[in-house]
Design a protein around this motif. Structure first.
Motif, PDB file in Angstrom:
ATOM      1  N   LYS A  62       4.594  -0.401   9.084  1.00  0.00           N
ATOM      2  CA  LYS A  62       3.536  -1.345   8.684  1.00  0.00           C
ATOM      3  C   LYS A  62       2.515  -0.670   7.760  1.00  0.00           C
ATOM      4  O   LYS A  62       2.019  -1.284   6.827  1.00  0.00           O
ATOM      5  N   ALA A  63       2.205   0.605   8.038  1.00  0.00           N
ATOM      6  CA  ALA A  63       1.258   1.323   7.188  1.00  0.00           C
ATOM      7  C   ALA A  63       1.826   1.504   5.788  1.00  0.00           C
ATOM      8  O   ALA A  63       1.127   1.284   4.784  1.00  0.00           O
ATOM      9  N   LYS A  64       3.096   1.884   5.698  1.00  0.00           N
ATOM     10  CA  LYS A  64       3.739   2.037   4.386  1.00  0.00           C
ATOM     11  C   LYS A  64       3.771   0.710   3.642  1.00  0.00           C
ATOM     12  O   LYS A  64       3.506   0.662   2.440  1.00  0.00           O
ATOM     13  N   ALA A  65       4.089  -0.371   4.363  1.00  0.00           N
ATOM     14  CA  ALA A  65       4.135  -1.692   3.743  1.00  0.00           C
ATOM     15  C   ALA A  65       2.766  -2.107   3.207  1.00  0.00           C
ATOM     16  O   ALA A  65       2.670  -2.845   2.223  1.00  0.00           O
ATOM     17  N   ALA A  66       1.696  -1.616   3.846  1.00  0.00           N
ATOM     18  CA  ALA A  66       0.331  -1.923   3.407  1.00  0.00           C
ATOM     19  C   ALA A  66      -0.117  -1.013   2.267  1.00  0.00           C
ATOM     20  O   ALA A  66      -1.224  -1.160   1.752  1.00  0.00           O
ATOM     21  N   GLY A  67       0.729  -0.036   1.904  1.00  0.00           N
ATOM     22  CA  GLY A  67       0.392   0.851   0.807  1.00  0.00           C
ATOM     23  C   GLY A  67      -0.162   2.203   1.220  1.00  0.00           C
ATOM     24  O   GLY A  67      -0.562   2.996   0.380  1.00  0.00           O
ATOM     25  N   ALA A  68      -0.190   2.479   2.510  1.00  0.00           N
ATOM     26  CA  ALA A  68      -0.712   3.761   2.999  1.00  0.00           C
ATOM     27  C   ALA A  68       0.358   4.835   2.901  1.00  0.00           C
ATOM     28  O   ALA A  68       1.554   4.547   2.933  1.00  0.00           O
ATOM     29  N   GLN A  69      -0.081   6.060   2.810  1.00  0.00           N
ATOM     30  CA  GLN A  69       0.820   7.197   2.815  1.00  0.00           C
ATOM     31  C   GLN A  69       0.827   7.797   4.214  1.00  0.00           C
ATOM     32  O   GLN A  69      -0.232   8.050   4.789  1.00  0.00           O
TER      33      GLN A  69
END
Length: 120
Positions: A62-69
């Protein structure tokens, strides 16, 4: 590619990801005034190694999908304490006994708040 979310948005994404897999006792600690390593620490419990691993996997997805690394994930092998480092948000997913033993909420001395998706 998505723009990286701010720490508040990322906090909300993480809490939602934890709630999706039924994490227990989600606590969000605002640690901005205590350390430069993160803005928020989130602690949650999972009842089994299988659940803690699923929680960590869901948080990272979910974090990656939100653009987080995702800076790193530690402890997946054993599954009793998994740390997910998202930079401004650090997530600890623990078995209840491990969580009680280390008591991160007290150790950090932060004012914890029980998490809700739309909590301020």
């Amino acid at each position: 590619m998505n723009e990286a979310p701010n720490s508040e948005t990322l906090r909300q994404v993480v809490v939602a990801a934890l709630e999706d897999i039924k994490a227990k006792d989600i606590v969000v600690m605002d640690v901005k005034h205590l350390t430069a390593i993160a803005d928020f620490m989130i602690v949650a419990s999972g009842e089994s190694a299988r659940q803690t691993k699923a929680l960590a996997r869901n948080v990272t997805e979910k974090a990656k999908a939100a653009g987080a690394q995702v800076m790193g994930v530690e402890g997946e092998e054993a599954g009793d304490w998994i740390l997910v480092d998202l930079g401004s948000v650090i997530v600890h997913i623990m078995h209840p006994a491990v969580r009680a033993y280390y008591n991160l909420e007290e150790l950090w001395g932060a004012s914890p708040s029980r998490a809700r998706r739309n909590a301020p």
